[in-house]
Design a protein around this motif. Sequence first.
Motif, PDB file in Angstrom:
ATOM      1  N   GLN A  70      29.743 -18.046-146.605  1.00 23.39           N
ATOM      2  CA  GLN A  70      29.532 -18.329-145.182  1.00 23.39           C
ATOM      3  C   GLN A  70      30.767 -17.978-144.360  1.00 23.39           C
ATOM      4  O   GLN A  70      30.657 -17.570-143.198  1.00 23.39           O
ATOM      5  CB  GLN A  70      29.174 -19.803-144.981  1.00 23.39           C
ATOM      6  CG  GLN A  70      27.728 -20.154-145.270  1.00 23.39           C
ATOM      7  CD  GLN A  70      26.770 -19.640-144.203  1.00 23.39           C
ATOM      8  OE1 GLN A  70      27.143 -18.942-143.260  1.00 23.39           O
ATOM      9  NE2 GLN A  70      25.487 -19.971-144.365  1.00 23.39           N
ATOM     10  N   SER A  71      31.942 -18.124-144.948  1.00 18.44           N
ATOM     11  CA  SER A  71      33.177 -17.810-144.233  1.00 18.44           C
ATOM     12  C   SER A  71      33.191 -16.345-143.816  1.00 18.44           C
ATOM     13  O   SER A  71      33.511 -16.006-142.669  1.00 18.44           O
ATOM     14  CB  SER A  71      34.386 -18.128-145.111  1.00 18.44           C
ATOM     15  OG  SER A  71      35.599 -17.974-144.404  1.00 18.44           O
ATOM     16  N   PHE A  72      32.828 -15.453-144.736  1.00 15.15           N
ATOM     17  CA  PHE A  72      32.765 -14.029-144.415  1.00 15.15           C
ATOM     18  C   PHE A  72      31.706 -13.743-143.356  1.00 15.15           C
ATOM     19  O   PHE A  72      31.962 -13.045-142.371  1.00 15.15           O
ATOM     20  CB  PHE A  72      32.447 -13.222-145.678  1.00 15.15           C
ATOM     21  CG  PHE A  72      33.651 -12.825-146.473  1.00 15.15           C
ATOM     22  CD1 PHE A  72      34.581 -11.916-145.968  1.00 15.15           C
ATOM     23  CD2 PHE A  72      33.864 -13.326-147.745  1.00 15.15           C
ATOM     24  CE1 PHE A  72      35.679 -11.529-146.702  1.00 15.15           C
ATOM     25  CE2 PHE A  72      34.966 -12.950-148.496  1.00 15.15           C
ATOM     26  CZ  PHE A  72      35.877 -12.056-147.978  1.00 15.15           C
ATOM     27  N   ILE A  73      30.508 -14.260-143.565  1.00 16.40           N
ATOM     28  CA  ILE A  73      29.394 -13.964-142.651  1.00 16.40           C
ATOM     29  C   ILE A  73      29.676 -14.470-141.245  1.00 16.40           C
ATOM     30  O   ILE A  73      29.504 -13.750-140.248  1.00 16.40           O
ATOM     31  CB  ILE A  73      28.083 -14.576-143.188  1.00 16.40           C
ATOM     32  CG1 ILE A  73      27.582 -13.801-144.414  1.00 16.40           C
ATOM     33  CG2 ILE A  73      27.003 -14.588-142.106  1.00 16.40           C
ATOM     34  CD1 ILE A  73      27.071 -12.403-144.119  1.00 16.40           C
ATOM     35  N   ARG A  74      30.123 -15.694-141.123  1.00 17.29           N
ATOM     36  CA  ARG A  74      30.352 -16.273-139.793  1.00 17.29           C
ATOM     37  C   ARG A  74      31.460 -15.533-139.045  1.00 17.29           C
ATOM     38  O   ARG A  74      31.342 -15.290-137.840  1.00 17.29           O
ATOM     39  CB  ARG A  74      30.697 -17.760-139.927  1.00 17.29           C
ATOM     40  CG  ARG A  74      29.535 -18.623-140.403  1.00 17.29           C
ATOM     41  CD  ARG A  74      29.895 -20.091-140.371  1.00 17.29           C
ATOM     42  NE  ARG A  74      28.866 -20.904-141.006  1.00 17.29           N
ATOM     43  CZ  ARG A  74      28.905 -22.236-141.072  1.00 17.29           C
ATOM     44  NH1 ARG A  74      29.923 -22.889-140.507  1.00 17.29           N
ATOM     45  NH2 ARG A  74      27.948 -22.907-141.677  1.00 17.29           N
ATOM     46  N   GLU A  75      32.513 -15.178-139.757  1.00 16.29           N
ATOM     47  CA  GLU A  75      33.605 -14.483-139.091  1.00 16.29           C
ATOM     48  C   GLU A  75      33.166 -13.089-138.661  1.00 16.29           C
ATOM     49  O   GLU A  75      33.492 -12.628-137.563  1.00 16.29           O
ATOM     50  CB  GLU A  75      34.828 -14.403-140.001  1.00 16.29           C
ATOM     51  CG  GLU A  75      36.081 -13.894-139.313  1.00 16.29           C
ATOM     52  CD  GLU A  75      36.560 -14.797-138.177  1.00 16.29           C
ATOM     53  OE1 GLU A  75      37.172 -14.278-137.227  1.00 16.29           O
ATOM     54  OE2 GLU A  75      36.312 -16.024-138.238  1.00 16.29           O
ATOM     55  N   MET A  76      32.405 -12.404-139.501  1.00 16.17           N
ATOM     56  CA  MET A  76      31.932 -11.067-139.146  1.00 16.17           C
ATOM     57  C   MET A  76      31.031 -11.106-137.917  1.00 16.17           C
ATOM     58  O   MET A  76      31.182 -10.307-136.987  1.00 16.17           O
ATOM     59  CB  MET A  76      31.170 -10.447-140.318  1.00 16.17           C
ATOM     60  CG  MET A  76      30.634  -9.053-140.007  1.00 16.17           C
ATOM     61  SD  MET A  76      29.539  -8.411-141.292  1.00 16.17           S
ATOM     62  CE  MET A  76      28.072  -9.407-141.031  1.00 16.17           C
ATOM     63  N   LEU A  77      30.106 -12.064-137.885  1.00 14.21           N
ATOM     64  CA  LEU A  77      29.141 -12.117-136.793  1.00 14.21           C
ATOM     65  C   LEU A  77      29.757 -12.610-135.483  1.00 14.21           C
ATOM     66  O   LEU A  77      29.127 -12.520-134.434  1.00 14.21           O
ATOM     67  CB  LEU A  77      27.961 -13.010-137.188  1.00 14.21           C
ATOM     68  CG  LEU A  77      27.095 -12.478-138.339  1.00 14.21           C
ATOM     69  CD1 LEU A  77      25.972 -13.445-138.656  1.00 14.21           C
ATOM     70  CD2 LEU A  77      26.538 -11.094-138.019  1.00 14.21           C
ATOM     71  N   ALA A  78      30.976 -13.115-135.545  1.00 15.69           N
ATOM     72  CA  ALA A  78      31.641 -13.597-134.334  1.00 15.69           C
ATOM     73  C   ALA A  78      32.260 -12.471-133.517  1.00 15.69           C
ATOM     74  O   ALA A  78      32.729 -12.713-132.399  1.00 15.69           O
ATOM     75  CB  ALA A  78      32.721 -14.610-134.708  1.00 15.69           C
ATOM     76  N   HIS A  79      32.225 -11.238-134.037  1.00 12.95           N
ATOM     77  CA  HIS A  79      32.927 -10.141-133.366  1.00 12.95           C
ATOM     78  C   HIS A  79      31.989  -8.945-133.208  1.00 12.95           C
ATOM     79  O   HIS A  79      31.630  -8.288-134.186  1.00 12.95           O
ATOM     80  CB  HIS A  79      34.168  -9.753-134.166  1.00 12.95           C
ATOM     81  CG  HIS A  79      35.069 -10.926-134.444  1.00 12.95           C
ATOM     82  ND1 HIS A  79      35.832 -11.525-133.464  1.00 12.95           N
ATOM     83  CD2 HIS A  79      35.279 -11.631-135.585  1.00 12.95           C
ATOM     84  CE1 HIS A  79      36.494 -12.542-133.992  1.00 12.95           C
ATOM     85  NE2 HIS A  79      36.174 -12.633-135.269  1.00 12.95           N
ATOM     86  N   GLU A  80      31.599  -8.668-131.989  1.00 17.82           N
ATOM     87  CA  GLU A  80      30.664  -7.590-131.724  1.00 17.82           C
ATOM     88  C   GLU A  80      31.359  -6.383-131.105  1.00 17.82           C
ATOM     89  O   GLU A  80      32.507  -6.460-130.664  1.00 17.82           O
ATOM     90  CB  GLU A  80      29.541  -8.066-130.802  1.00 17.82           C
ATOM     91  CG  GLU A  80      30.011  -8.523-129.424  1.00 17.82           C
ATOM     92  CD  GLU A  80      28.861  -9.018-128.562  1.00 17.82           C
ATOM     93  OE1 GLU A  80      27.714  -8.601-128.817  1.00 17.82           O
ATOM     94  OE2 GLU A  80      29.110  -9.814-127.641  1.00 17.82           O
ATOM     95  N   GLY A  81      30.635  -5.266-131.118  1.00 20.17           N
ATOM     96  CA  GLY A  81      31.104  -4.096-130.400  1.00 20.17           C
ATOM     97  C   GLY A  81      31.931  -3.103-131.197  1.00 20.17           C
ATOM     98  O   GLY A  81      32.425  -2.123-130.633  1.00 20.17           O
ATOM     99  N   PHE A  82      32.075  -3.320-132.496  1.00 26.26           N
ATOM    100  CA  PHE A  82      32.856  -2.389-133.305  1.00 26.26           C
ATOM    101  C   PHE A  82      31.953  -1.308-133.894  1.00 26.26           C
ATOM    102  O   PHE A  82      30.749  -1.497-134.078  1.00 26.26           O
ATOM    103  CB  PHE A  82      33.590  -3.137-134.419  1.00 26.26           C
ATOM    104  CG  PHE A  82      34.747  -3.958-133.915  1.00 26.26           C
ATOM    105  CD1 PHE A  82      36.029  -3.433-133.895  1.00 26.26           C
ATOM    106  CD2 PHE A  82      34.542  -5.246-133.440  1.00 26.26           C
ATOM    107  CE1 PHE A  82      37.090  -4.179-133.406  1.00 26.26           C
ATOM    108  CE2 PHE A  82      35.593  -6.004-132.950  1.00 26.26           C
ATOM    109  CZ  PHE A  82      36.867  -5.462-132.935  1.00 26.26           C
TER     110      PHE A  82
END
Length: 303
Positions: A70-82
């Motif tokens: 969950q740590s990986f998924i949540r952090e990834m989904l918190a940053h858009e536009g890349f």
Amino acid sequence: MRVAVILSTYNGEKYLRQQLDSILGQEGVDPELFIRDDGSRDATVSVLREYEESCKNVHVNAGENIGFRQSFIREMLAHEGFDFYAFSDQDDFWEKDKLKAACDVITQKCRTDVPAVYYSNLNISDEELNICRRTQLEKRKHTLPSVIMRRSIAGCTMVLNRTMWERIKEKEITDQALRRGHDSFIISLCYALGGCVLCDERAFIRYRQHRDNTSGGINGPAERIRKEWNALTRKKGQEAEMANAILEGWNAQIDDRNAAILRTVASSKKMRSRFKLFFSKEYCTGDLKLTALGKAKALLGLL
């Protein structure tokens, strides 16, 4: 190319600086490093804050312990536009062309409007980063049924495009969906959506093996037996739960063939589905040992 590199740390101070330096030293891309610490009790966060203060492209989120998946998924989904998103372990070492090579392969082989996931081989290394051997993942079959049966992928090499990120973002990702791992979930979802999954026979990571590995990193026969036993008992049903989650969340975007594959796995508690998984040639991995293990697990209801 703007790349968001997602790193989840946990008590990783020993090797962390080497990995951070290798990520920040990537050439040919513009990496932005987003780090979520998963409740470390050592000096990991202090090391991260040093880098955050000195590097404009390093961002640290110190959170509570929720598990690396969950740590990986949540952090990834918190940053858009890349343009691309990459996962990193805390204790490896990246060659300077790691990210550019991955982004180039995706750009050359996949349309931008198609979900795409890239992964590659690894150079397995000792604690001092001396290379011991190289994986040969390109020799496996690369299909949805095959990846369900084998799960020999390298999440720390994974890079996905923006379209894949957008598909993941559409639904809430539950703990049940991630029991097999965030990387396994993403690969399976990409296949199910008819996306582009790319396995690179080259290796750009020194995958450090040591006794403190948070995930992966099997050390010796006793540890291998212990992890296999855990997979065959405490983790049974993880493939079925993940298949259910994908069907429930993205069913409208999945074609009939892939939906049928996922339904068979999702219903693997039933003997009819177990026999289908066991006898069908479709559920083979390209490796005799991995296929035998996968089919034995399927027949016993342990997927």
